[in-house]
Design a protein around this motif. Structure first.
Motif, PDB file in Angstrom:
ATOM      1  N   UNK A  67       5.442  -1.134   1.946  1.00 20.38           N
ATOM      2  CA  UNK A  67       6.314  -1.939   2.806  1.00 20.38           C
ATOM      3  C   UNK A  67       5.844  -3.381   2.706  1.00 20.38           C
ATOM      4  N   UNK A  68       6.721  -4.270   2.282  1.00 16.74           N
ATOM      5  CA  UNK A  68       6.348  -5.676   2.126  1.00 16.74           C
ATOM      6  C   UNK A  68       6.474  -6.446   3.435  1.00 16.74           C
ATOM      7  N   UNK A  69       7.195  -5.887   4.390  1.00 19.23           N
ATOM      8  CA  UNK A  69       7.439  -6.619   5.626  1.00 19.23           C
ATOM      9  C   UNK A  69       8.565  -7.630   5.484  1.00 19.23           C
ATOM     10  N   UNK A  70       9.134  -7.718   4.292  1.00 21.02           N
ATOM     11  CA  UNK A  70      10.223  -8.657   4.013  1.00 21.02           C
ATOM     12  C   UNK A  70      11.434  -7.842   3.565  1.00 21.02           C
ATOM     13  N   UNK A  71      12.522  -7.826   4.354  1.00 20.53           N
ATOM     14  CA  UNK A  71      13.680  -7.014   3.983  1.00 20.53           C
ATOM     15  C   UNK A  71      14.345  -7.460   2.674  1.00 20.53           C
ATOM     16  N   UNK A  72      14.037  -8.653   2.200  1.00 20.22           N
ATOM     17  CA  UNK A  72      14.624  -9.147   0.958  1.00 20.22           C
ATOM     18  C   UNK A  72      13.810  -8.774  -0.281  1.00 20.22           C
ATOM     19  N   UNK A  73      12.583  -8.262  -0.058  1.00 23.29           N
ATOM     20  CA  UNK A  73      11.713  -7.921  -1.183  1.00 23.29           C
ATOM     21  C   UNK A  73      11.402  -6.435  -1.147  1.00 23.29           C
ATOM     22  N   UNK A  74      11.900  -5.712  -2.151  1.00 26.46           N
ATOM     23  CA  UNK A  74      11.608  -4.294  -2.284  1.00 26.46           C
ATOM     24  C   UNK A  74      10.582  -4.134  -3.397  1.00 26.46           C
ATOM     25  N   UNK A  75       9.383  -3.666  -3.042  1.00 25.91           N
ATOM     26  CA  UNK A  75       8.280  -3.514  -3.988  1.00 25.91           C
ATOM     27  C   UNK A  75       7.967  -2.043  -4.188  1.00 25.91           C
ATOM     28  N   UNK A  76       7.864  -1.639  -5.447  1.00 27.05           N
ATOM     29  CA  UNK A  76       7.407  -0.304  -5.790  1.00 27.05           C
ATOM     30  C   UNK A  76       6.114  -0.451  -6.567  1.00 27.05           C
ATOM     31  N   UNK A  77       5.051   0.151  -6.035  1.00 32.41           N
ATOM     32  CA  UNK A  77       3.739   0.106  -6.671  1.00 32.41           C
ATOM     33  C   UNK A  77       3.476   1.431  -7.363  1.00 32.41           C
ATOM     34  N   UNK A  78       2.899   1.361  -8.554  1.00 27.27           N
ATOM     35  CA  UNK A  78       2.516   2.557  -9.292  1.00 27.27           C
ATOM     36  C   UNK A  78       1.013   2.530  -9.520  1.00 27.27           C
ATOM     37  N   UNK A  79       0.355   3.650  -9.214  1.00 29.00           N
ATOM     38  CA  UNK A  79      -1.045   3.819  -9.572  1.00 29.00           C
ATOM     39  C   UNK A  79      -1.071   4.465 -10.948  1.00 29.00           C
ATOM     40  N   UNK A 107     -13.027  -7.615  -1.846  1.00 28.26           N
ATOM     41  CA  UNK A 107     -13.276  -8.261  -0.552  1.00 28.26           C
ATOM     42  C   UNK A 107     -13.260  -9.783  -0.643  1.00 28.26           C
ATOM     43  N   UNK A 108     -13.642 -10.325  -1.790  1.00 27.30           N
ATOM     44  CA  UNK A 108     -13.739 -11.778  -1.919  1.00 27.30           C
ATOM     45  C   UNK A 108     -12.710 -12.373  -2.880  1.00 27.30           C
ATOM     46  N   UNK A 109     -11.965 -11.530  -3.552  1.00 30.08           N
ATOM     47  CA  UNK A 109     -10.984 -12.035  -4.520  1.00 30.08           C
ATOM     48  C   UNK A 109      -9.824 -12.719  -3.796  1.00 30.08           C
ATOM     49  N   UNK A 110      -9.359 -13.800  -4.366  1.00 31.48           N
ATOM     50  CA  UNK A 110      -8.169 -14.492  -3.849  1.00 31.48           C
ATOM     51  C   UNK A 110      -6.942 -13.804  -4.451  1.00 31.48           C
ATOM     52  N   UNK A 111      -6.318 -12.945  -3.650  1.00 21.46           N
ATOM     53  CA  UNK A 111      -5.206 -12.133  -4.125  1.00 21.46           C
ATOM     54  C   UNK A 111      -3.864 -12.777  -3.825  1.00 21.46           C
ATOM     55  N   UNK A 112      -2.858 -12.409  -4.591  1.00 25.11           N
ATOM     56  CA  UNK A 112      -1.503 -12.918  -4.371  1.00 25.11           C
ATOM     57  C   UNK A 112      -0.993 -12.506  -2.992  1.00 25.11           C
ATOM     58  N   UNK A 113      -1.447 -11.348  -2.513  1.00 24.60           N
ATOM     59  CA  UNK A 113      -1.028 -10.858  -1.204  1.00 24.60           C
ATOM     60  C   UNK A 113      -2.188 -10.073  -0.609  1.00 24.60           C
ATOM     61  N   UNK A 114      -2.648 -10.452   0.567  1.00 27.60           N
ATOM     62  CA  UNK A 114      -3.771  -9.763   1.200  1.00 27.60           C
ATOM     63  C   UNK A 114      -3.472  -8.300   1.518  1.00 27.60           C
ATOM     64  N   UNK A 115      -2.201  -7.952   1.584  1.00 26.21           N
ATOM     65  CA  UNK A 115      -1.849  -6.548   1.835  1.00 26.21           C
ATOM     66  C   UNK A 115      -2.227  -5.654   0.661  1.00 26.21           C
ATOM     67  N   UNK A 116      -2.542  -6.241  -0.496  1.00 26.33           N
ATOM     68  CA  UNK A 116      -2.983  -5.451  -1.649  1.00 26.33           C
ATOM     69  C   UNK A 116      -4.330  -4.780  -1.396  1.00 26.33           C
ATOM     70  N   UNK A 117      -5.206  -5.410  -0.607  1.00 20.35           N
ATOM     71  CA  UNK A 117      -6.575  -4.891  -0.445  1.00 20.35           C
ATOM     72  C   UNK A 117      -6.614  -3.409  -0.063  1.00 20.35           C
ATOM     73  N   UNK A 118      -5.974  -2.995   1.035  1.00 27.83           N
ATOM     74  CA  UNK A 118      -6.041  -1.560   1.368  1.00 27.83           C
ATOM     75  C   UNK A 118      -5.322  -0.680   0.347  1.00 27.83           C
ATOM     76  N   UNK A 119      -4.229  -1.180  -0.231  1.00 27.46           N
ATOM     77  CA  UNK A 119      -3.516  -0.398  -1.244  1.00 27.46           C
ATOM     78  C   UNK A 119      -4.398  -0.155  -2.460  1.00 27.46           C
ATOM     79  N   UNK A 120      -5.085  -1.202  -2.908  1.00 33.04           N
ATOM     80  CA  UNK A 120      -5.941  -1.066  -4.083  1.00 33.04           C
ATOM     81  C   UNK A 120      -7.165  -0.222  -3.780  1.00 33.04           C
ATOM     82  N   UNK A 121      -7.702  -0.352  -2.577  1.00 32.13           N
ATOM     83  CA  UNK A 121      -8.849   0.481  -2.189  1.00 32.13           C
ATOM     84  C   UNK A 121      -8.434   1.962  -2.224  1.00 32.13           C
TER      85      UNK A 121
END
Length: 128
Positions: A67-79, A107-121
């Protein structure tokens, strides 16, 4: 629709550093991916983007709800845990480098979106 791939290997997760001169999300670490073309599925798009950006062919890709939190952006992530080829930066116009990140590195990387951290973990957890 936008797709992204989290390639997970024994060294962690692979991220691409977006060039500082990029218009959108410059100078941050991001996942390989992009937009889904009108004639393809999200799975086909993630395979195409990984071929274009990393020079690899995906063997297995598991869709992860996001969930991106933005109704205009639909993101599908693949592991992605299985691919053919050695990931290399084949999209120099988009990324100036690629690198493997451990959970601690995230934890210290400057990511495009901070919401990636838990997803990537979660993506780096051992497969069931």
């Amino acid at each position: 629709m936008v797709i992204a791939a989290a390639l997970v290997g024994h060294r962690g997760v692979l991220l691409c550093h977006r060039r500082p001169d990029r218009r959108w999300y410059p100078d941050v670490w991001d996942l390989p991916g992009g937009h889904v073309d009108p004639d393809e599925t999200a799975r086909e798009a993630v395979g195409r983007e990984c071929r274009e950006e990393l020079g690899v062919r995906l063997l297995e890709a598991t869709e992860v709800p996001v969930s991106t939190g933005d109704p205009l952006v639909e993101l599908t992530l693949f592991t992605v845990r299985s691919w053919v080829g050695m990931p290399t930066n084949t999209a120099h116009e988009e990324h100036d480098r690629i690198a493997w990140f451990t959970r601690a590195d995230l934890d210290t990387a400057r990511l495009a979106d901070d919401r990636y951290r838990p997803l990537l973990a979660r993506a780096m957890e051992p497969a069931p």
